[in-house]
Motif scaffolding. Structure first.
Motif, short mmCIF file in Angstrom:
data_model
loop_
_atom_site.label_atom_id
_atom_site.label_comp_id
_atom_site.label_asym_id
_atom_site.label_seq_id
_atom_site.Cartn_x
_atom_site.Cartn_y
_atom_site.Cartn_z
N LEU A 170 0.83 -1.20 0.00
CA LEU A 170 0.00 0.00 0.00
C LEU A 170 0.87 1.26 0.00
N THR A 218 2.38 1.77 -3.47
CA THR A 218 1.42 2.27 -4.46
C THR A 218 1.08 3.73 -4.20
N GLN A 219 1.03 4.13 -2.94
CA GLN A 219 0.77 5.53 -2.63
C GLN A 219 1.92 6.41 -3.09
N SER A 222 1.77 6.64 -6.91
CA SER A 222 0.71 7.51 -7.41
C SER A 222 1.05 8.98 -7.15
N ARG A 223 1.72 9.27 -6.03
CA ARG A 223 2.12 10.65 -5.74
C ARG A 223 3.15 11.12 -6.76
#
Length: 91
Positions: free
Chosen positions: A3, A6-7, A10-11
């Protein structure tokens, strides 16, 4: 852990999108005023475009991780045997 990765990814992707938009705006300014009276502003915009280059993201293997299972001992002679549902012993 997945998680968090992926954060972070995406940032970084959103930051890259913002940088690309800003670079596009600066290049438009450079095209319009490159030969005009704002040549000193154009040179500073060119330097800013060089500074704002987007970072490349490596392809991640989060979507398809590799999992390996080792057999510590071999299975038996008959690991699973089903009974025939029509046999007279099953009632």
């Amino acid at each position: 852990m997945v998680l968090a990765k992926t954060q972070i990814r995406s940032r970084i992707e959103s930051e890259n999108a913002q940088r690309e938009k800003k670079i596009e705006q600066l290049n438009e300014f450079i095209r319009r005023f490159g030969a005009g009276t704002r040549s000193s502003q154009v040179t500073s915009r060119k330097k800013e475009v060089e500074r704002l280059q987007t970072s490349d993201l490596a392809r991640s293997n989060i979507a398809r991780p590799y999992i390996r299972f080792e057999n510590l001992r071999p299975s038996g002679r008959h690991p699973w045997k089903s009974r025939d549902s029509t046999s007279p012993t099953m009632t």
